[in-house]
Design a protein around this motif. Structure first.
Motif, PDB file in Angstrom:
ATOM      1  N   ARG A  82       0.826  -1.218   0.000  1.00 46.76           N
ATOM      2  CA  ARG A  82       0.000   0.000   0.000  1.00 46.76           C
ATOM      3  C   ARG A  82       0.861   1.268   0.000  1.00 46.76           C
ATOM      4  O   ARG A  82       0.596   2.208  -0.737  1.00 46.76           O
ATOM      5  CB  ARG A  82      -0.925  -0.036   1.223  1.00 46.76           C
ATOM      6  CG  ARG A  82      -2.004   1.020   1.222  1.00 46.76           C
ATOM      7  CD  ARG A  82      -2.939   0.814   2.428  1.00 46.76           C
ATOM      8  NE  ARG A  82      -3.976   1.815   2.466  1.00 46.76           N
ATOM      9  CZ  ARG A  82      -5.102   1.752   1.777  1.00 46.76           C
ATOM     10  NH1 ARG A  82      -5.324   0.731   0.976  1.00 46.76           N
ATOM     11  NH2 ARG A  82      -6.008   2.700   1.874  1.00 46.76           N
ATOM     12  N   ALA A  83       1.905   1.270   0.832  1.00 49.22           N
ATOM     13  CA  ALA A  83       2.791   2.439   0.900  1.00 49.22           C
ATOM     14  C   ALA A  83       3.490   2.655  -0.444  1.00 49.22           C
ATOM     15  O   ALA A  83       3.630   3.795  -0.909  1.00 49.22           O
ATOM     16  CB  ALA A  83       3.813   2.265   2.012  1.00 49.22           C
ATOM     17  N   GLY A  84       3.933   1.561  -1.072  1.00 47.45           N
ATOM     18  CA  GLY A  84       4.582   1.666  -2.372  1.00 47.45           C
ATOM     19  C   GLY A  84       3.638   2.200  -3.437  1.00 47.45           C
ATOM     20  O   GLY A  84       4.034   2.995  -4.292  1.00 47.45           O
ATOM     21  N   TYR A  85       2.381   1.763  -3.364  1.00 49.84           N
ATOM     22  CA  TYR A  85       1.369   2.248  -4.313  1.00 49.84           C
ATOM     23  C   TYR A  85       1.192   3.759  -4.180  1.00 49.84           C
ATOM     24  O   TYR A  85       1.180   4.481  -5.175  1.00 49.84           O
ATOM     25  CB  TYR A  85       0.037   1.536  -4.073  1.00 49.84           C
ATOM     26  CG  TYR A  85      -1.098   2.088  -4.909  1.00 49.84           C
ATOM     27  CD1 TYR A  85      -1.211   1.769  -6.262  1.00 49.84           C
ATOM     28  CD2 TYR A  85      -2.046   2.944  -4.355  1.00 49.84           C
ATOM     29  CE1 TYR A  85      -2.239   2.278  -7.035  1.00 49.84           C
ATOM     30  CE2 TYR A  85      -3.078   3.455  -5.117  1.00 49.84           C
ATOM     31  CZ  TYR A  85      -3.171   3.121  -6.460  1.00 49.84           C
ATOM     32  OH  TYR A  85      -4.190   3.644  -7.216  1.00 49.84           O
ATOM     33  N   HIS A  86       1.093   4.232  -2.944  1.00 48.63           N
ATOM     34  CA  HIS A  86       0.903   5.676  -2.730  1.00 48.63           C
ATOM     35  C   HIS A  86       2.133   6.474  -3.169  1.00 48.63           C
ATOM     36  O   HIS A  86       1.991   7.567  -3.724  1.00 48.63           O
ATOM     37  CB  HIS A  86       0.528   5.962  -1.280  1.00 48.63           C
ATOM     38  CG  HIS A  86      -0.869   5.545  -0.948  1.00 48.63           C
ATOM     39  ND1 HIS A  86      -1.978   6.121  -1.520  1.00 48.63           N
ATOM     40  CD2 HIS A  86      -1.340   4.576  -0.128  1.00 48.63           C
ATOM     41  CE1 HIS A  86      -3.074   5.548  -1.066  1.00 48.63           C
ATOM     42  NE2 HIS A  86      -2.729   4.602  -0.228  1.00 48.63           N
ATOM     43  N   ARG A  87       3.318   5.924  -2.925  1.00 43.58           N
ATOM     44  CA  ARG A  87       4.550   6.597  -3.403  1.00 43.58           C
ATOM     45  C   ARG A  87       4.552   6.685  -4.924  1.00 43.58           C
ATOM     46  O   ARG A  87       4.925   7.706  -5.500  1.00 43.58           O
ATOM     47  CB  ARG A  87       5.784   5.839  -2.906  1.00 43.58           C
ATOM     48  CG  ARG A  87       6.303   6.351  -1.576  1.00 43.58           C
ATOM     49  CD  ARG A  87       7.606   5.687  -1.179  1.00 43.58           C
ATOM     50  NE  ARG A  87       8.590   5.653  -2.235  1.00 43.58           N
ATOM     51  CZ  ARG A  87       9.433   4.640  -2.453  1.00 43.58           C
ATOM     52  NH1 ARG A  87       9.390   3.554  -1.702  1.00 43.58           N
ATOM     53  NH2 ARG A  87      10.318   4.692  -3.429  1.00 43.58           N
ATOM     54  N   TRP A  88       4.171   5.590  -5.572  1.00 43.64           N
ATOM     55  CA  TRP A  88       4.094   5.572  -7.040  1.00 43.64           C
ATOM     56  C   TRP A  88       3.107   6.620  -7.548  1.00 43.64           C
ATOM     57  O   TRP A  88       3.445   7.403  -8.449  1.00 43.64           O
ATOM     58  CB  TRP A  88       3.682   4.169  -7.498  1.00 43.64           C
ATOM     59  CG  TRP A  88       3.410   4.039  -8.966  1.00 43.64           C
ATOM     60  CD1 TRP A  88       4.310   4.195  -9.986  1.00 43.64           C
ATOM     61  CD2 TRP A  88       2.164   3.710  -9.582  1.00 43.64           C
ATOM     62  NE1 TRP A  88       3.687   3.981 -11.209  1.00 43.64           N
ATOM     63  CE2 TRP A  88       2.373   3.680 -10.984  1.00 43.64           C
ATOM     64  CE3 TRP A  88       0.891   3.425  -9.079  1.00 43.64           C
ATOM     65  CZ2 TRP A  88       1.352   3.392 -11.888  1.00 43.64           C
ATOM     66  CZ3 TRP A  88      -0.120   3.120  -9.978  1.00 43.64           C
ATOM     67  CH2 TRP A  88       0.116   3.111 -11.365  1.00 43.64           C
TER      68      TRP A  88
END
Length: 197
Positions: A82-88
């Motif tokens: 989830r955190a990676g998705y938001h960073r992307w």
């Protein structure tokens, strides 16, 4: 209705030229194959024209370049959580704003319009800015009409329902009314109905 300005036409042409470089492909309703983000930009402009004919020029510009060169920053370059998705997503917003700013400057737009388009692309003040909210409605409607069913077939039903509910929360009452009138296939209609129950 006034004719589009030369700089508006030049900006759209450049956005389309950049998105035509997309190595990924998509197919329209007539079975024609397009560079994926070029087709998305066309669908965004068409969707905006249906929802708000005569929308402000910055909104029209932002709609067309919403996913400008999106393939340049792949999802798999970020952690698949989830955190990676938001960073992307946040990295993409910044990138789209930068590319759009360069194109608009080359087309002869003044700083105020460039800054406005960049704010729209970055969804600044979503809850308080009517133009950002209009753009968000169009994004959600284009997703539901053209991309939702393919997305739904790739994910578990509970995730699909969660996505529909999150999408719905981003939209205005006008957006809701338009979404319920979309000519969705029965399978997609059933999922939307389940999400809204």
């Amino acid at each position: 209705m006034s004719l589009p300005s030369a700089r508006f036409a030049a900006a759209l042409e450049k956005f389309d030229a950049l998105n035509a470089e997309d190595p990924n492909q998509d197919t329209d309703a007539e079975g024609r194959v397009w560079p994926k983000e070029l087709l998305y930009g066309q669908r965004m402009s068409a969707g905006l024209a249906q929802v708000a004919h005569g929308a402000p020029e910055p909104v029209q510009l932002a709609a067309r370049c919403q996913h400008i060169r999106r393939w340049a920053i792949p999802r798999q370059d970020f952690p698949l959580d989830r955190a990676g998705y938001h960073r992307w997503r946040n990295t993409l917003k910044q990138y789209h704003a930068e590319v759009a700013g360069q194109v608009l400057a080359e087309a002869g737009y003044e700083e105020a319009t460039i800054t406005r388009v960049q704010a729209l692309l970055q969804k600044k003040e979503l809850a308080h800015d009517a133009d950002v909210q209009l753009l968000e409605d169009v994004i959600c409607l284009v997703f539901l009409e053209h991309y939702f069913l393919a997305f739904a077939r790739q994910h578990p039903e509970e995730k699909v329902i969660d996505i529909v509910q999150k999408t719905w929360r981003k939209m205005t009452p006008q957006g809701h009314a338009l979404a319920l009138k979309l000519p969705l296939p029965a399978e997609a209609q059933a999922l939307v109905a389940k999400a809204l129950a």
